[in-house]
Structures are given as C-alpha cells and as structure tokens.
Design a protein around this motif. Structure first.
Motif, mmCIF file in Angstrom:
data_model
loop_
_atom_site.group_PDB
_atom_site.id
_atom_site.type_symbol
_atom_site.label_atom_id
_atom_site.label_comp_id
_atom_site.label_asym_id
_atom_site.label_seq_id
_atom_site.Cartn_x
_atom_site.Cartn_y
_atom_site.Cartn_z
ATOM 1 N N LEU A 6 1.198 -1.449 0.351
ATOM 2 C CA LEU A 6 0.141 0.127 0.156
ATOM 3 C C LEU A 6 1.108 0.889 0.182
ATOM 4 C CD1 LEU A 6 -2.884 -0.912 2.959
ATOM 5 C CD2 LEU A 6 -3.026 -0.962 0.430
ATOM 6 N N ARG A 55 8.452 6.471 5.810
ATOM 7 C CA ARG A 55 8.104 4.905 6.760
ATOM 8 C C ARG A 55 7.344 4.147 6.020
ATOM 9 N NH1 ARG A 55 10.256 8.734 9.165
ATOM 10 N NH2 ARG A 55 9.432 9.734 10.969
ATOM 11 N N ALA A 57 5.585 0.172 7.492
ATOM 12 C CA ALA A 57 4.120 -0.534 8.304
ATOM 13 C C ALA A 57 4.125 -2.030 7.832
ATOM 14 C CB ALA A 57 2.952 0.288 8.555
ATOM 15 N N ASN A 59 1.511 -4.941 8.550
ATOM 16 C CA ASN A 59 0.100 -5.714 8.764
ATOM 17 C C ASN A 59 0.139 -4.773 9.877
ATOM 18 O OD1 ASN A 59 0.400 -7.684 7.515
ATOM 19 N ND2 ASN A 59 2.241 -9.016 9.290
ATOM 20 N N GLN A 60 0.253 -3.427 9.575
ATOM 21 C CA GLN A 60 -0.694 -1.999 10.377
ATOM 22 C C GLN A 60 -0.034 -1.489 11.855
ATOM 23 O OE1 GLN A 60 -4.805 -2.947 10.410
ATOM 24 N NE2 GLN A 60 -4.790 -2.918 7.474
ATOM 25 N N GLN A 61 2.226 -1.800 11.762
ATOM 26 C CA GLN A 61 2.210 -1.829 12.745
ATOM 27 C C GLN A 61 3.365 -1.039 12.263
ATOM 28 O OE1 GLN A 61 2.442 -2.391 16.057
ATOM 29 N NE2 GLN A 61 0.685 -3.563 16.369
ATOM 30 N N MET A 62 3.620 -0.650 12.587
ATOM 31 C CA MET A 62 5.475 0.674 12.097
ATOM 32 C C MET A 62 6.098 -0.081 12.647
ATOM 33 S SD MET A 62 4.452 4.538 11.312
ATOM 34 C CE MET A 62 4.072 5.302 12.830
ATOM 35 N N GLU A 74 1.014 -7.050 4.340
ATOM 36 C CA GLU A 74 0.179 -6.207 4.066
ATOM 37 C C GLU A 74 1.900 -5.043 4.223
ATOM 38 O OE1 GLU A 74 -3.701 -4.753 4.829
ATOM 39 O OE2 GLU A 74 -2.341 -3.127 5.690
ATOM 40 N N ALA A 76 3.104 -0.634 3.971
ATOM 41 C CA ALA A 76 2.658 0.088 3.462
ATOM 42 C C ALA A 76 3.531 0.699 3.724
ATOM 43 C CB ALA A 76 1.527 0.469 4.649
#
Lengths: 84, 171
Positions: A6, A55, A57, A59-62, A74, A76
């Motif tokens: 993403l 930046r 991430a 799996n939605q963790q930074m 995932e 991003a």
C-alpha cells in the motif's frame, strides 16, 4: 503467495497507484529490500529511495526498514505522518 | 468506543459530558480540540523571507487522508499506553478525515481522571503521540495549488519528551 503493498499520501500521488499485489522475489526478505526492489523500477518508483524519512508498516504496525517480511503480509510505505 | 475516525463533526460538550456521565469519581476532564488554521502555509513561507502574498498561499481547505485499519489500531495503542501510565478513568479520541475548511475541528482528545494532573498529562501525551504515530496525512489547498504538509521536527521532539527516562513536562 503475494505481499499486498500500500502507498499513502504524497507517495501514492507520485506513484499514481494506491496498492499492488506482488509475488515476493526470493532475494526480498525485508522491508528495505522491498523498498529497493520497487525503487529499481525507475521513474516514478525511484521516489521510494528518494523520500526522506520514509515510513513503513507491516501488517499495520510501524516498523523499520530492516523488518522481515513474508508472503501474505500487508506492507505499507508512506511519508512521515502529519495528523492532529 | 474510545476511538473514532470519521468524516462527521463532533459535539465537544456532549463528548466531555459523556466521560463523567453517571459517575461521581471523576474529578477532572482535560480536553484538546485541534482546528484547521487558515494561515499556516502563508506564515511558513513568509517566515523564510518569501514575499508571496498571503492570499496566494493561504489555506483554503485541507484534506485528511488516513490508513484505514492501521489508524484505529495506532490510536487504540496510544490510548492503552495512556491508561498504563496514568490513573485515568476514560479517554475519548476523535479524528476527522476528508475535506475540512478553516475553522473546522480536526481532532478531539479528552481524558477523565480523579485529579487534573493525570488528566492534563495523559491528554498531552495522547496528542503528542498521535501526531507522530497515527497514520494521518494533511494536504492543503491554496490558490497556488495543493501541497502535502511536511512533518515537523518539533512534533518528534514533543513525542520524545514522553519516552522512558525522559523528564515529562507535567509528571
């Protein structure tokens, strides 16, 4: 199995795409590897290498650019956040 | 429901009242409201010696983009940290997304506690962490065009005050 990638904000605009699904090449095992792999496509993807303080991430963790990635993740990429 | 990410505006009074409704142990509710400011780009450009007229760079609107899913997780994690560090009874965080106009509310944080010290500190902590950890991005619209807001080093410094071992402003 692929990774789902993403892109947000100025990166999304520069790339002209908000997401893509990619079969992970065998030599791409970290977030930094993935960044380099995408940037190597040339314009406009080189923006990934040029973005200061990129930046990432998983799996939605930074996480950092040395974080491990695996099929099904995932991932991003985005510029520093500016909410609030 | 302590965290909301939404396009709609919110009622500050109702949100504050809800944090102490039906209970008698709340002695303090500290709150923060962030608003869209019209002159941000103009002030920063002029500060660099640029003589562009204010009206060319004045912010006419702002669009908030976010990362659905991660945003809520990041805010939940920040609220959980606040609960771990201070004696707070309740926390409410609302962050708006979409297109907003100068004067519009963007963000709301309120913390209920027995005493003001914990309420103030937790409220400020949540805002400082939200600014650097929650995946929101602002794009300004000006007569000269759209531009993505740059992250500010002062925001990182504000968040770092709360790191373990750092002296926080109000503890």
């Amino acid at each position: 199995m692929n990774v789902n990638i993403l892109f947000f904000a100025s990166l999304r605009e520069a790339l002209g795409v908000s997401s893509e699904s990619l079969a992970l090449p065998a030599n791409v095992v970290s977030t930094g590897d993935l960044r380099d792999h995408l940037a190597a496509r040339g314009e406009p993807w080189s923006v990934l290498a040029a973005t200061k303080n990129l930046r990432v991430a998983v799996n939605q963790q930074m996480v950092g650019l040395d974080a491990a990635i695996k099929a099904g993740d995932e991932v991003a990429f985005f510029p520093p956040v500016t909410g609030g | 429901m302590s965290v909301s990410v939404q396009e709609a505006d919110f009622d500050v009074g109702a949100e504050i009242a809800a944090l102490s409704a039906g209970r008698e142990d709340v002695g303090a509710v500290a709150s923060f409201v962030g608003l869209v400011r019209a002159d941000k780009a103009a002030m920063e450009k002029l500060g660099d010696g640029d003589t562009a007229p204010n009206d060319a760079t004045a912010v006419q609107a702002m669009t908030l983009e976010h990362y659905p899913g991660m945003t809520e997780k990041a805010l939940d994690a920040i609220v959980a940290q606040a609960h771990g560090r201070w004696d707070v009874f309740g926390v409410r965080v609302i962050h708006r997304v979409g297109r907003l106009l100068p004067g519009d509310r963007i963000v709301f944080v309120a913390v209920a506690s027995a005493h003001r010290g914990d309420a103030f500190a937790a409220c400020e902590f949540i805002m400082d962490y939200l600014k650097t950890q929650a995946p929101f991005w602002k794009k300004e619209e000006t007569p000269a065009g759209g531009n993505w807001v740059d992250a500010r080093e002062s925001d990182n410094e504000a968040a770092e005050r709360w790191a373990p071992g750092q002296k926080s402003v109000r503890s």
